[in-house]
Design a protein around this motif. Structure first.
Motif, PDB file in Angstrom:
ATOM      1  N   MET A  99       0.846  -1.193   0.000  1.00 21.68           N
ATOM      2  CA  MET A  99       0.000   0.000   0.000  1.00 21.68           C
ATOM      3  C   MET A  99       0.883   1.245   0.000  1.00 21.68           C
ATOM      4  O   MET A  99       1.811   1.355   0.795  1.00 21.68           O
ATOM      5  CB  MET A  99      -0.905   0.005   1.234  1.00 21.68           C
ATOM      6  N   LEU A 100       0.582   2.176  -0.909  1.00 27.31           N
ATOM      7  CA  LEU A 100       1.335   3.421  -0.957  1.00 27.31           C
ATOM      8  C   LEU A 100       1.066   4.262   0.291  1.00 27.31           C
ATOM      9  O   LEU A 100      -0.075   4.370   0.740  1.00 27.31           O
ATOM     10  CB  LEU A 100       0.940   4.229  -2.193  1.00 27.31           C
ATOM     11  N   LYS A 101       2.124   4.850   0.825  1.00 29.65           N
ATOM     12  CA  LYS A 101       1.954   5.804   1.916  1.00 29.65           C
ATOM     13  C   LYS A 101       1.928   7.197   1.293  1.00 29.65           C
ATOM     14  O   LYS A 101       2.917   7.656   0.722  1.00 29.65           O
ATOM     15  CB  LYS A 101       3.079   5.678   2.939  1.00 29.65           C
ATOM     16  N   VAL A 102       0.779   7.850   1.413  1.00 29.60           N
ATOM     17  CA  VAL A 102       0.536   9.126   0.741  1.00 29.60           C
ATOM     18  C   VAL A 102       0.389  10.224   1.782  1.00 29.60           C
ATOM     19  O   VAL A 102      -0.382  10.087   2.735  1.00 29.60           O
ATOM     20  CB  VAL A 102      -0.739   9.038  -0.124  1.00 29.60           C
ATOM     21  N   ASP A 103       1.112  11.330   1.605  1.00 25.57           N
ATOM     22  CA  ASP A 103       0.983  12.484   2.495  1.00 25.57           C
ATOM     23  C   ASP A 103       0.791  13.723   1.638  1.00 25.57           C
ATOM     24  O   ASP A 103       1.691  14.128   0.906  1.00 25.57           O
ATOM     25  CB  ASP A 103       2.206  12.635   3.395  1.00 25.57           C
ATOM     26  N   LEU A 104      -0.391  14.327   1.769  1.00 25.41           N
ATOM     27  CA  LEU A 104      -0.770  15.425   0.884  1.00 25.41           C
ATOM     28  C   LEU A 104      -0.993  16.741   1.629  1.00 25.41           C
ATOM     29  O   LEU A 104      -1.813  17.559   1.218  1.00 25.41           O
ATOM     30  CB  LEU A 104      -2.041  15.037   0.106  1.00 25.41           C
ATOM     31  N   HIS A 105      -0.232  16.940   2.726  1.00 26.75           N
ATOM     32  CA  HIS A 105      -0.356  18.207   3.463  1.00 26.75           C
ATOM     33  C   HIS A 105       0.914  18.430   4.268  1.00 26.75           C
ATOM     34  O   HIS A 105       1.104  17.837   5.325  1.00 26.75           O
ATOM     35  CB  HIS A 105      -1.586  18.159   4.380  1.00 26.75           C
ATOM     36  N   CYS A 106       1.797  19.319   3.770  1.00 29.69           N
ATOM     37  CA  CYS A 106       3.073  19.605   4.434  1.00 29.69           C
ATOM     38  C   CYS A 106       3.471  21.058   4.185  1.00 29.69           C
ATOM     39  O   CYS A 106       3.071  21.660   3.189  1.00 29.69           O
ATOM     40  CB  CYS A 106       4.186  18.716   3.877  1.00 29.69           C
ATOM     41  N   HIS A 107       4.310  21.569   5.088  1.00 24.89           N
ATOM     42  CA  HIS A 107       4.763  22.955   4.987  1.00 24.89           C
ATOM     43  C   HIS A 107       6.285  23.048   5.111  1.00 24.89           C
ATOM     44  O   HIS A 107       6.910  22.233   5.791  1.00 24.89           O
ATOM     45  CB  HIS A 107       4.113  23.794   6.080  1.00 24.89           C
ATOM     46  N   ASP A 114       5.626   7.589   0.131  1.00 24.70           N
ATOM     47  CA  ASP A 114       5.817   7.249  -1.285  1.00 24.70           C
ATOM     48  C   ASP A 114       5.299   8.338  -2.218  1.00 24.70           C
ATOM     49  O   ASP A 114       5.829   8.526  -3.314  1.00 24.70           O
ATOM     50  CB  ASP A 114       5.087   5.943  -1.622  1.00 24.70           C
ATOM     51  N   VAL A 115       4.220   9.006  -1.806  1.00 30.19           N
ATOM     52  CA  VAL A 115       3.604  10.065  -2.607  1.00 30.19           C
ATOM     53  C   VAL A 115       3.470  11.280  -1.701  1.00 30.19           C
ATOM     54  O   VAL A 115       2.854  11.206  -0.635  1.00 30.19           O
ATOM     55  CB  VAL A 115       2.219   9.649  -3.138  1.00 30.19           C
ATOM     56  N   TRP A 116       4.023  12.415  -2.128  1.00 28.36           N
ATOM     57  CA  TRP A 116       4.167  13.556  -1.223  1.00 28.36           C
ATOM     58  C   TRP A 116       3.763  14.853  -1.901  1.00 28.36           C
ATOM     59  O   TRP A 116       4.086  15.090  -3.066  1.00 28.36           O
ATOM     60  CB  TRP A 116       5.617  13.641  -0.770  1.00 28.36           C
ATOM     61  N   ALA A 117       3.044  15.694  -1.160  1.00 27.70           N
ATOM     62  CA  ALA A 117       2.691  17.030  -1.644  1.00 27.70           C
ATOM     63  C   ALA A 117       3.244  18.085  -0.705  1.00 27.70           C
ATOM     64  O   ALA A 117       3.175  17.938   0.522  1.00 27.70           O
ATOM     65  CB  ALA A 117       1.175  17.180  -1.739  1.00 27.70           C
ATOM     66  N   LEU A 118       3.780  19.148  -1.276  1.00 24.25           N
ATOM     67  CA  LEU A 118       4.117  20.343  -0.506  1.00 24.25           C
ATOM     68  C   LEU A 118       2.959  21.315  -0.671  1.00 24.25           C
ATOM     69  O   LEU A 118       2.577  21.650  -1.798  1.00 24.25           O
ATOM     70  CB  LEU A 118       5.409  20.974  -1.012  1.00 24.25           C
ATOM     71  N   THR A 119       2.401  21.771   0.460  1.00 28.30           N
ATOM     72  CA  THR A 119       1.203  22.626   0.426  1.00 28.30           C
ATOM     73  C   THR A 119       1.423  23.846   1.324  1.00 28.30           C
ATOM     74  O   THR A 119       0.740  24.024   2.326  1.00 28.30           O
ATOM     75  CB  THR A 119      -0.039  21.838   0.885  1.00 28.30           C
ATOM     76  N   ASP A 120       2.369  24.678   0.962  1.00 27.76           N
ATOM     77  CA  ASP A 120       2.651  25.850   1.788  1.00 27.76           C
ATOM     78  C   ASP A 120       1.467  26.820   1.790  1.00 27.76           C
ATOM     79  O   ASP A 120       0.687  26.893   0.833  1.00 27.76           O
ATOM     80  CB  ASP A 120       3.909  26.558   1.287  1.00 27.76           C
ATOM     81  N   HIS A 121       1.372  27.590   2.871  1.00 27.32           N
ATOM     82  CA  HIS A 121       0.289  28.559   3.006  1.00 27.32           C
ATOM     83  C   HIS A 121       0.428  29.673   1.970  1.00 27.32           C
ATOM     84  O   HIS A 121       1.431  30.402   1.951  1.00 27.32           O
ATOM     85  CB  HIS A 121       0.309  29.195   4.399  1.00 27.32           C
ATOM     86  N   ASP A 122      -0.575  29.813   1.104  1.00 23.48           N
ATOM     87  CA  ASP A 122      -0.707  30.965   0.215  1.00 23.48           C
ATOM     88  C   ASP A 122       0.556  31.240  -0.596  1.00 23.48           C
ATOM     89  O   ASP A 122       0.849  32.388  -0.934  1.00 23.48           O
ATOM     90  CB  ASP A 122      -1.074  32.218   1.035  1.00 23.48           C
TER      91      ASP A 122
END
Length: 277
Positions: free
Chosen positions: A1-9, A32-40
């Motif tokens: 199972m992929l470990k997905v993280d879609l909320h990081c700063h 395994d799957v990563w998103a960078l979601t910086d504020h604004d």
């Protein structure tokens, strides 16, 4: 199972690690799957994408937009956005405008409460001067021993009715979703369990979000308590929403859970990434 993280700063907003270092920390935590979601702000995406590729992680370009809804601040994450989209860039710049003045007003309130030098102290934690936030003040208050943890800071300061709280008018929900969708992205209501809405008000938020084309909420996030995972999984099913997952990482040891510890999504929801790969 992929470990997905879609909320990081990262340091591009209110995190303490540079985008490439967040990527390395996430990979070390098994992501395994990563998103960078910086504020604004989308200024860290290109560095994050490069680092993720070098580490063998799939990368998702993201952002977290500050929204004013019903006189409260709500955060809407955008996933798979085009970080070069002109309307998105302009909208984020407009949303960032006014943060410096707000920060000076927060510092003035803290000085009245017997804590001088808060603006200069918080500024030491800021990598991007356009994005000075409550989190930077919280780290300063921990540094000088006023509080032991940032969680304690937010119980005693910087929230409504407490010293250092200064409201700000952010984007509207329609504006934020328009920017995200216009940039090819997927809007996500971030950590819905964190807002102080009644069940009725939350239902109105979800209805408006859905009417504007929203289809996803965060279910498993470091900003939810474990009992909220099931609550928001059920709400996702009830509204027909897809589910997202992410630590809401800002700094090592600062979040409720680390990358390696965040549980998977409940089996009764459909992940937002179900058709991405």
């Amino acid at each position: 199972m992929l470990k997905v993280d879609l909320h990081c700063h990262s340091t591009v907003s209110d995190g303490v690690l540079a985008p490439s270092d967040v990527a390395a920390y996430a990979r070390k935590g098994g992501v395994d799957v990563w998103a960078l979601t910086d504020h604004d702000e989308v200024g860290g995406i290109k560095a994050a994408r490069k680092a993720a590729g070098e580490l063998g992680m799939r990368f998702v370009a993201g952002v977290e937009i500050s929204v004013t809804w019903a006189n409260e601040t709500v955060h809407v994450v955008g996933l798979q956005v085009d970080e070069d989209n002109p309307a998105l860039i302009a909208g984020l710049a407009a949303t960032r405008n006014g943060r410096e003045q707000r920060a000076r007003e927060m510092a003035a309130q803290l000085e009245q409460a017997g804590i001088p030098g808060a603006y200069e102290g918080a500024l030491r934690y800021v990598a991007n001067p356009d994005l000075m936030s409550r989190t930077h003040f919280a780290r300063f208050l921990c540094e000088i021993g006023v509080c032991d943890t940032t969680s304690e800071v937010f119980r005693r300061f910087l929230t409504e009715g407490r010293p250092g709280y200064v409201p700000h008018r952010w984007a509207t929900l329609a504006e934020a979703m328009g920017w995200i969708r216009g940039a090819g992205g997927i809007p996500v209501i971030a950590h819905p369990g964190r807002y102080r809405f009644s069940d009725t008000a939350q239902g109105v938020l979800f209805d408006e979000f859905r009417q504007l084309g929203g289809k996803t909420i965060e279910v498993v996030t470091g900003s939810h308590t474990p009992d909220q995972y099931g609550i928001y999984a059920e709400l996702a099913r009830r509204y027909g929403f897809l589910a997202s997952r992410g630590t809401d990482f800002h700094a090592p040891g600062e979040a409720r859970v680390e990358f390696a510890e965040l549980p998977p999504l409940p089996s009764n929801v459909t992940p937002v990434w179900h058709d991405w790969f």
